[in-house]
Enzyme design. Structure first.
Site, PDB file in Angstrom:
ATOM      1  N   CYS A 117       0.832  -1.214   0.000  1.00 11.36           N
ATOM      2  CA  CYS A 117       0.000   0.000   0.000  1.00 11.36           C
ATOM      3  C   CYS A 117       0.863   1.260   0.000  1.00 11.36           C
ATOM      4  O   CYS A 117       1.633   1.509   0.936  1.00 11.36           O
ATOM      5  CB  CYS A 117      -0.917  -0.022   1.216  1.00 11.36           C
ATOM      6  N   GLY A 118       0.732   2.072  -1.044  1.00 10.84           N
ATOM      7  CA  GLY A 118       1.514   3.303  -1.158  1.00 10.84           C
ATOM      8  C   GLY A 118       1.187   4.309  -0.069  1.00 10.84           C
ATOM      9  O   GLY A 118       2.071   4.998   0.453  1.00 10.84           O
ATOM     10  N   HIS A 119      -0.101   4.412   0.304  1.00 10.19           N
ATOM     11  CA  HIS A 119      -0.503   5.348   1.350  1.00 10.19           C
ATOM     12  C   HIS A 119       0.060   4.922   2.709  1.00 10.19           C
ATOM     13  O   HIS A 119       0.391   5.768   3.542  1.00 10.19           O
ATOM     14  CB  HIS A 119      -2.025   5.446   1.418  1.00 10.19           C
ATOM     15  N   CYS A 120       0.166   3.607   2.925  1.00  9.51           N
ATOM     16  CA  CYS A 120       0.760   3.105   4.170  1.00  9.51           C
ATOM     17  C   CYS A 120       2.246   3.468   4.240  1.00  9.51           C
ATOM     18  O   CYS A 120       2.756   3.848   5.300  1.00  9.51           O
ATOM     19  CB  CYS A 120       0.599   1.586   4.258  1.00  9.51           C
TER      20      CYS A 120
END
Length: 522
Positions: A71-74
């Protein structure tokens, strides 16, 4: 050897070696597994289904992030999350931060109904059944403050004028609740979440008099614009938390806000759907002189239209691209409704004055202006390759051609998932290039807008079957050549056994201008 002694010797040997030949003193498979310990990474507890209960018992306040390694946002949240843990540790706070690898712990994601990443949940006093959803900021100071306000008071109690004035002077924006009735709980509940503001609270009659109040009122003090904004409490209905929240968001912002990475989250959180943008070059004196008129026009529209300045000389190319503008076109105005994403431009390019800005706003709000749609120019060779190139200007005639079955990929040039499926899309186009009634096409949805619908995620695949009625079928299955071909061969249908769009959610990206909280679905 005496045959009667043999069983005795065998029994002694087995006792000496221990069960299953593991040697003396060791236990067999019936023994309890060793107790797991909670590990840490950068001050953040690393939890699993075996250690979550232990962490809940040891820490009365625990914020847990459910993340996915892909997950990029993570990944973007990770450094801020660690900084928040360090801030709280420096204060010797009882609150700890933790994380759980969601895909590796499906039992926990199911137990806590995790459907997207990152998801953060706050556990208090070991209560595993009713955690609170985290709704705060995604930067370190905001995370830490959100937690502080849950473990302590969210507002400072004020007893005298000196303390009140000191609080007002300490910050650019300070909110003080003057209450003598029963609205304190509602006020404190709001203050828990509004971590970007400082809150005070008083019931002292002399403070009511000092600040010219005769009834319960929430006052927002600020070091800009008019300096103060009052929200009187309705004597019959009491304090409405939603209305107060909107009031504070609206009045805590400058009458005219400059767009940048720090202000953009607040611009979109203000819940004012209409935005008027003035594009100028802040390095040019004639452009700066326009700000006074722009600010003058903003006053009567406060709460209805958000006035925003975009500096074309700063790092705002993505904003220019979204509106189809070039820096040399400044100064210019653009109006947008962030709910419908409809954009408007003045009918004529005249001078930017208070009168012209006011007239433009009134014209858009009264429905006298039609929105404009972005479109690239139609390439001369748009239909020469196996994958046809569509833009806003030729979309309608191609997609809704009643003699053709048209399959279109709506993509973003920056989207990794769009890039990953490009080979399969090219192979599909080559496979059906000799089918006269089938067109495989693509459209850059970041540079072209459509009246028929809005594209919310990339890539989006839509099928436009031949015939009347302007039918549109959204493709919701796997993106490999075999499944795409089966879909076309079946006339835009797949069997029920095929994977649904939900299983493809990790491979969808939302537009860069999305105003929602960044998350990736499971």
């Amino acid at each position: 050897m005496d045959s009667q002694l043999l069983p005795v010797l065998l029994l002694l040997l087995l006792q000496a070696s221990g069960p299953w030949g593991q040697g003396p003193g060791t236990e067999g498979p019936s023994a309890e597994p060793p107790k797991e310990e909670v590990s840490e990474e950068d001050g953040v507890l690393v939890l699993s289904r075996h250690t979550l209960s232990l962490a809940l018992r040891e820490h009365p306040a625990l914020l847990v992030e459910f993340y996915a390694p892909w997950c990029g946002h993570c990944k973007a949240l990770a450094p801020e999350y660690s900084k928040a843990a360090a801030l709280l540790a420096a204060e010797s706070a009882k609150t700890r931060l933790a994380k759980v690898d969601g895909p590796a712990e499906p039992e926990l994601t199911k137990e806590f109904a995790v459907t997207e990443y990152p998801t953060l949940k706050f556990f208090r006093d070991g209560n595993r059944t009713h955690p609170e959803d985290y709704t705060g900021p995604r930067e370190a100071k905001g995370i830490a403050e959100w937690l502080r306000r849950r473990m302590g008071s969210s507002a400072t109690r004020l007893e005298d004028e000196e303390g009140t004035q000191a609080l007002i002077d300490a910050q650019d924006v300070v909110v003080i609740g003057f209450f003598q009735d029963e609205d304190v709980a509602t006020f404190l509940a709001l203050a828990q979440d509004a971590v970007d503001m400082t809150f005070g609270l008083t019931d002292q009659p002399q403070l009511f008099q000092t600040f010219g109040l005769t009834k319960d009122t929430v006052v927002l003090f600020k070091k800009f614009d008019e300096g103060r904004a009052d929200f009187p409490v309705d004597e019959e209905l009491g304090l409405d938390q939603e209305e107060l929240s909107r009031f504070l968001l609206t009045h805590s912002m400058h009458l005219v806000t400059e767009f940048n990475s720090q202000t953009s989250p607040k611009i979109f959180a203000a819940r004012i759907l209409n935005h008027l943008l003035l594009f100028i070059n802040q390095t040019l004196a004639p452009h700066q002189e326009l700000l006074a008129d722009f600010r003058e026009a903003a006053t009567p529209f406060r709460g209805q239209v958000l006035f925003v300045v975009v500096d074309v000389g700063a790092d705002n190319n993505h904003v220019l691209q979204y509106f189809g503008l070039k820096a040399e076109e400044a100064p210019t105005l653009r109006f947008i409704n962030t709910e419908t994403t409809k954009k408007y431009t003045p009918a004529e390019r005249g001078p930017v004055t208070a009168a012209s800005v006011t007239a433009f706003c009134h014209a858009v709000l009264s429905g006298k202006f039609k929105p404009y749609l972005l479109s690239q120019e139609v390439p001369p060779d748009w239909d020469q390759r196996p994958v046809k190139t569509l833009v806003g200007k030729n979309f309608e005639q191609v997609a809704f051609d009643e003699t053709k079955n048209v399959f279109i990929k709506f993509y973003a040039p920056w989207c990794t998932h769009s890039k990953e499926m490009a080979p399969a899309w090219e192979a599909l186009a080559k496979k059906y290039r000799d089918h006269k009634d089938i067109i495989i096409a693509e459209l850059d949805a970041t540079a072209n807008e459509l009246e028929a619908f809005v594209v919310h995620a990339f890539p989006t695949l839509k099928y436009f079957p031949a015939g009347p009625g302007r039918k549109v079928i959204e493709y919701k299955s796997a993106r490999d050549l075999e499944t795409l071909s089966k879909f076309l061969d079946n006339g835009g249908k797949l069997s029920e056994e095929e994977p649904t769009k939900e299983s493809l959610a990790p491979f969808l990206e939302t537009p860069a201008n999305s105003t929602s909280e960044p998350k990736e679905e499971l």
